[in-house]
Design a protein around this motif. Structure first.
Motif, PDB file in Angstrom:
ATOM      1  N   PRO A  47       0.848  -1.184   0.000  1.00 49.91           N
ATOM      2  CA  PRO A  47       0.000   0.000   0.000  1.00 49.91           C
ATOM      3  C   PRO A  47       0.888   1.241   0.000  1.00 49.91           C
ATOM      4  O   PRO A  47       1.943   1.259   0.639  1.00 49.91           O
ATOM      5  CB  PRO A  47      -0.791  -0.110   1.302  1.00 49.91           C
ATOM      6  CG  PRO A  47      -0.741  -1.566   1.662  1.00 49.91           C
ATOM      7  CD  PRO A  47       0.584  -2.058   1.145  1.00 49.91           C
ATOM      8  N   ALA A  48       0.476   2.265  -0.715  1.00 49.19           N
ATOM      9  CA  ALA A  48       1.314   3.459  -0.861  1.00 49.19           C
ATOM     10  C   ALA A  48       1.724   4.047   0.487  1.00 49.19           C
ATOM     11  O   ALA A  48       2.877   4.441   0.669  1.00 49.19           O
ATOM     12  CB  ALA A  48       0.588   4.502  -1.700  1.00 49.19           C
ATOM     13  N   GLY A  49       0.835   4.095   1.446  1.00 55.03           N
ATOM     14  CA  GLY A  49       1.167   4.649   2.764  1.00 55.03           C
ATOM     15  C   GLY A  49       2.245   3.860   3.482  1.00 55.03           C
ATOM     16  O   GLY A  49       3.135   4.427   4.122  1.00 55.03           O
ATOM     17  N   ALA A  50       2.198   2.537   3.379  1.00 56.44           N
ATOM     18  CA  ALA A  50       3.212   1.700   4.026  1.00 56.44           C
ATOM     19  C   ALA A  50       4.572   1.903   3.375  1.00 56.44           C
ATOM     20  O   ALA A  50       5.600   1.959   4.056  1.00 56.44           O
ATOM     21  CB  ALA A  50       2.802   0.231   3.955  1.00 56.44           C
ATOM     22  N   PHE A  51       4.593   2.016   2.063  1.00 56.25           N
ATOM     23  CA  PHE A  51       5.863   2.229   1.361  1.00 56.25           C
ATOM     24  C   PHE A  51       6.452   3.593   1.713  1.00 56.25           C
ATOM     25  O   PHE A  51       7.651   3.720   1.944  1.00 56.25           O
ATOM     26  CB  PHE A  51       5.668   2.108  -0.152  1.00 56.25           C
ATOM     27  CG  PHE A  51       6.953   2.134  -0.917  1.00 56.25           C
ATOM     28  CD1 PHE A  51       7.760   1.020  -0.978  1.00 56.25           C
ATOM     29  CD2 PHE A  51       7.370   3.281  -1.565  1.00 56.25           C
ATOM     30  CE1 PHE A  51       8.957   1.037  -1.678  1.00 56.25           C
ATOM     31  CE2 PHE A  51       8.565   3.317  -2.268  1.00 56.25           C
ATOM     32  CZ  PHE A  51       9.358   2.191  -2.327  1.00 56.25           C
ATOM     33  N   THR A  52       5.610   4.600   1.782  1.00 58.01           N
ATOM     34  CA  THR A  52       6.063   5.944   2.151  1.00 58.01           C
ATOM     35  C   THR A  52       6.675   5.933   3.549  1.00 58.01           C
ATOM     36  O   THR A  52       7.732   6.527   3.775  1.00 58.01           O
ATOM     37  CB  THR A  52       4.903   6.944   2.081  1.00 58.01           C
ATOM     38  OG1 THR A  52       4.402   6.944   0.743  1.00 58.01           O
ATOM     39  CG2 THR A  52       5.334   8.339   2.457  1.00 58.01           C
ATOM     40  N   ALA A  53       6.037   5.251   4.497  1.00 58.33           N
ATOM     41  CA  ALA A  53       6.577   5.154   5.858  1.00 58.33           C
ATOM     42  C   ALA A  53       7.913   4.418   5.864  1.00 58.33           C
ATOM     43  O   ALA A  53       8.844   4.794   6.588  1.00 58.33           O
ATOM     44  CB  ALA A  53       5.575   4.455   6.761  1.00 58.33           C
ATOM     45  N   PHE A  54       8.035   3.370   5.058  1.00 58.92           N
ATOM     46  CA  PHE A  54       9.287   2.617   4.956  1.00 58.92           C
ATOM     47  C   PHE A  54      10.419   3.507   4.444  1.00 58.92           C
ATOM     48  O   PHE A  54      11.510   3.553   5.029  1.00 58.92           O
ATOM     49  CB  PHE A  54       9.098   1.412   4.041  1.00 58.92           C
ATOM     50  CG  PHE A  54      10.379   0.741   3.647  1.00 58.92           C
ATOM     51  CD1 PHE A  54      11.080  -0.036   4.550  1.00 58.92           C
ATOM     52  CD2 PHE A  54      10.892   0.901   2.365  1.00 58.92           C
ATOM     53  CE1 PHE A  54      12.279  -0.647   4.188  1.00 58.92           C
ATOM     54  CE2 PHE A  54      12.070   0.295   1.996  1.00 58.92           C
ATOM     55  CZ  PHE A  54      12.769  -0.479   2.907  1.00 58.92           C
ATOM     56  N   VAL A  55      10.181   4.237   3.367  1.00 59.45           N
ATOM     57  CA  VAL A  55      11.213   5.113   2.797  1.00 59.45           C
ATOM     58  C   VAL A  55      11.600   6.192   3.801  1.00 59.45           C
ATOM     59  O   VAL A  55      12.784   6.492   3.975  1.00 59.45           O
ATOM     60  CB  VAL A  55      10.736   5.730   1.459  1.00 59.45           C
ATOM     61  CG1 VAL A  55      11.685   6.806   0.985  1.00 59.45           C
ATOM     62  CG2 VAL A  55      10.597   4.646   0.418  1.00 59.45           C
TER      63      VAL A  55
END
Length: 66
Positions: A47-55
Motif C-alpha cells: 500500500p502506498a502509505g506503508a511504502f512511504t513510511a518505509f522510505v
C-alpha cells in the motif's frame, strides 16, 4: 491493482548497464518493487502509505555499514 507500466530504476543503479538495483512503479494506491536484473520474476507490492513510511524510516536511520 492497475497495470504498472511506468517502472523507474533507482538513481543508485550504478554504472555500466545499470542492472544492479531495484525498480519501482506506482499506481494511485500501491507501490511495486522488482529486481532490475530479473524483471519478469516476482513483484512485491505495498500500500502506498506503508511504502512511504518505509522510505521515511530508511532516510531517518540511514544505511548500515558493510
Amino acid at each position: 491493482m492497475t497495470n504498472l507500466g511506468n517502472w523507474r530504476k533507482s538513481s543508485y543503479s550504478g554504472g555500466g548497464d545499470g542492472n544492479n538495483c531495484v525498480e519501482i512503479a506506482n499506481s494511485p494506491t500501491h507501490m511495486a518493487i522488482r529486481d532490475s536484473k530479473v524483471p519478469t520474476r516476482a513483484v512485491l507490492t505495498f500500500p502506498a502509505g506503508a511504502f512511504t513510511a518505509f522510505v521515511k524510516a530508511v532516510k531517518t536511520t540511514g544505511t548500515p555499514e558493510r
